[in-house]
Design a protein around this motif. Structure first.
Motif, mmCIF file in Angstrom:
data_model
loop_
_atom_site.group_PDB
_atom_site.id
_atom_site.type_symbol
_atom_site.label_atom_id
_atom_site.label_comp_id
_atom_site.label_asym_id
_atom_site.label_seq_id
_atom_site.Cartn_x
_atom_site.Cartn_y
_atom_site.Cartn_z
ATOM 1 N N GLN A 188 32.542 -58.107 -30.339
ATOM 2 C CA GLN A 188 33.503 -57.045 -30.644
ATOM 3 C C GLN A 188 33.366 -56.581 -32.085
ATOM 4 N N LEU A 189 33.207 -57.540 -32.989
ATOM 5 C CA LEU A 189 33.001 -57.174 -34.392
ATOM 6 C C LEU A 189 31.680 -56.439 -34.585
ATOM 7 N N MET A 190 30.655 -56.857 -33.852
ATOM 8 C CA MET A 190 29.338 -56.219 -33.961
ATOM 9 C C MET A 190 29.416 -54.753 -33.553
ATOM 10 N N PHE A 191 30.057 -54.473 -32.406
ATOM 11 C CA PHE A 191 30.126 -53.103 -31.919
ATOM 12 C C PHE A 191 30.936 -52.197 -32.842
ATOM 13 N N SER A 192 31.920 -52.771 -33.542
ATOM 14 C CA SER A 192 32.762 -51.959 -34.434
ATOM 15 C C SER A 192 32.190 -51.872 -35.850
ATOM 16 N N HIS A 193 31.115 -52.589 -36.129
ATOM 17 C CA HIS A 193 30.538 -52.565 -37.471
ATOM 18 C C HIS A 193 29.898 -51.198 -37.740
ATOM 19 N N PRO A 194 30.134 -50.608 -38.901
ATOM 20 C CA PRO A 194 29.600 -49.262 -39.175
ATOM 21 C C PRO A 194 28.081 -49.179 -39.182
#
Length: 616
Positions: free
Chosen positions: A184-190
């Motif tokens: 989830q953090l990966m997909f939201s990382h800019p």
């Protein structure tokens, strides 16, 4: 090249763990391609409502918890964070239907042409050449997926496959809960969208092994196959595989089937080329490899008569060197694919007759299934073969399960053979109750209905036994045959045929026509009692038949259709088969002419030169 191709196949085989269709997704700002462009009036409801409009709507690609939009100017953008429910849109998102040869391919043909012309040196001019241990260094320096993306956002020093492989190496060390949170953090990382964009650019010129590592890492990280990123990588791996196919070894071609099946990727071009190479080099090929190839064909729904016939011819000519269990496994797969090779099946039948000791509790039921489902038995040796098989089942009668006894008896009945001892044992009240209480009750009830129909309609010693008290099966959906109905109406008139007629024993016929006994004249249809049909009336059953009811690429009816035709004749019908796929190709006047020759007997025509093909 053989080593590289082998590496290619090994890596692709790992791609069988794919993400299923996601109904609820989170929307994150990914800004895939032109991050400076933002649509401030984006409305997810309006976009979803217009999803099926392929001309005006944007094309959507799902990335696990992300929704990516591709507009006409090739820009990707999503603004804000919200939650929407995405309707099932398998027609557009299903990989099987998103063919790489389709005009809807995510990569333009001009770009693909440039891919083949580009060289890897073009990338090396702009980026420093990575050393083999860069992926390992990244995975050791970083503790999370976000750490890798942070390093990438500082200065992209390496090729994209290093970062992707490092992220997958780190993810492998995590627990499932931690992995989900990190994704989830990966997909939201800019920087994630920039890494994906770089991967797609580099795919055009990336060496084969690095391309495969990227594809492997992307899928393992949870990015579904129906995304633009994965589709781009898959296409580049394919248009390259085809270019270098001449350098593939025979072993590479054999394993390609298993690889594509693991990916659930139906690539006709690759499968056709591999089929040709397999058959051209089939001598000495282990039978287990051929079985794996056929299993993959079944999973991919790939029907290649040239391949099937080549394998069957090879096994038939070398029949004596193979173990019987492997030959039976091969024939089971052929039966599931609807392919009937008379030479190979006759060889097995002869072996069973000559060497009945070769039969055991493991192979009896499968052999019966193959021969009954493909409707393969002839009068010359049919009874001898069936008697040997019945004797073999009788030997194991008290060691065989109730389900296998039902399967064996059902196969015998479909082949119009009724072993007394076996049927008496099956009809025991405790065995019937066991079958009706089984976890596979619905399937058992269907087979018991077949048994009941055969015992009532066929010539056998059990015709006077009382009816089996069986649960009713749910009604099967009826598919209208509008074109045949239109042709019959034009040829006969609306009052001279009946549509969708239900008969005893759960039999259904598409159309019924009533004629005089010589089939020279059609009689008007009236609702009379048909339990005792008049002696001067010939009932005609018109069955609209799909290809799946025949053996592959032949006019030989498979088991259930053959049994249905036999039973309809016992009921007093003359049976006419109309092939759906052929009827759809005919113009109306040709369809009328065809059905006229099928319905009327040759004596009904003034000349005897008409070519009749009615099925009796």
């Amino acid at each position: 090249m053989n080593h590289r191709a082998g590496s290619f196949l090994w890596n692709l085989r790992q791609l069988h763990t794919l993400v299923t269709t996601i109904r609820t997704v989170r929307l994150y700002s990914l800004e895939f391609c032109r991050p400076n462009i933002v649509y401030s009036h984006w409305n997810p409801r309006n976009l979803l409502n217009n999803f099926d409009n392929g001309v005006q709507s944007s094309i959507r690609y799902l990335v696990q918890d992300s929704l990516i939009f591709k507009s006409g100017d090739d820009s990707f953008q999503i603004k804000g964070i919200s939650t929407v429910t995405v309707p099932a849109v398998d027609r557009l998102l299903c990989l099987r239907r998103l063919s790489f040869d389709s005009k809807h391919s995510p990569v333009p043909d001009d770009d693909l042409k440039k891919m083949n012309e580009a060289t890897y040196e073009d990338v090396l001019i702009k980026k420093p050449k990575p050393t083999p241990n860069k992926c390992r260094e990244l995975s050791q320096e970083c503790n999370s997926l976000v750490d890798v993306l942070d390093k990438y956002s500082e200065v992209p020093r390496y090729l994209s496959n290093n970062y992707l492989s490092a992220m997958w190496s780190i993810a492998k060390r995590m627990s499932e809960d931690q992995k989900r949170f990190e994704k989830q953090l990966m997909f939201s990382h800019p920087s994630f969208s920039q890494l994906c964009e770089q991967t797609m650019r580099e795919a055009k010129v990336m060496p084969f092994n690095q391309l495969l590592f990227s594809l492997h890492a992307v899928v393992k990280l949870g990015i579904p196959q129906n995304t633009l990123l994965v589709q781009t990588l898959l296409r580049v791996v394919q248009m390259k595989a085809l270019r270098d196919f001449g350098k593939f070894s025979t072993l590479n071609s054999q394993h390609m089937f298993e690889v594509l099946a693991a990916m659930n990727h139906h690539s006709v071009l690759l499968l056709n080329e591999c089929s040709k190479m397999v058959i051209d080099n089939i001598h000495g090929c282990p039978l287990k490899v051929l079985i794996n190839i056929l299993q993959s064909c079944r999973e991919l729904r790939y029907y290649n008569l040239y391949l099937f016939k080549g394998i069957a011819d090879y096994v038939a000519t070398t029949f004596d060197i193979w173990k019987l269990k492997h030959v039976i496994s091969l024939l089971i797969l052929f039966a599931n694919l609807g392919f009937r090779h008379t030479g190979l099946m006759d060889l097995l039948k002869k072996k069973v007759i000559d060497e009945p000791d070769c039969l055991n509790i493991k192979n009896i039921v499968p052999i019966l299934h193959v021969y009954s489902s493909l409707n393969h038995f002839y009068e010359c040796q049919a009874q001898e073969f069936l008697k040997v098989m019945a004797s073999a089942v009788t030997v194991y009668l008290y060691h065989i399960s109730s389900e296998n006894l039902l399967n064996a008896v059902c196969s015998f009945c479909m082949m119009n053979h009724f072993p007394l001892v076996l049927i008496n044992q099956l009809l025991q009240k405790d065995i019937i109750n066991e079958l009706l209480l089984s976890a596979d009750m619905k399937r058992n009830v269907g087979k018991l209905h077949i048994l009941a129909a055969c015992l009532k309609l066929d010539d056998n010693p059990f015709q006077n036994t009382k009816d089996l008290a069986l649960p009713q099966l749910p009604s099967t959906p009826l598919y209208p045959n509008a074109k045949v109905a239109e042709v019959l109406s034009s040829l006969l008139g609306e009052k001279y045929f009946s549509e969708n007629v239900q008969l005893p024993h759960k039999y259904h016929i598409d159309f019924e026509i009533r004629m005089d006994t010589k089939r020279n004249q059609v009689l008007p249809f009236s609702p009379v009692d048909l339990s005792t049909p008049a002696t001067n009336i010939q009932r005609v059953a018109v069955l609209c038949v799909p290809k799946s009811n025949y053996c592959l690429d032949s006019a030989h009816p498979r088991g259930f259709l053959a049994m249905k035709m036999r039973h309809l004749k016992v009921m007093g019908f003359h049976v006419i088969l109309v092939n759906n796929w052929e009827m759809e190709k005919l113009e109306k006047k040709d369809a009328v002419k065809f059905l006229k020759t099928q319905i009327y007997s040759s004596e009904a025509f003034p000349t005897g030169g008409v070519n009749l093909q009615s099925t009796h």
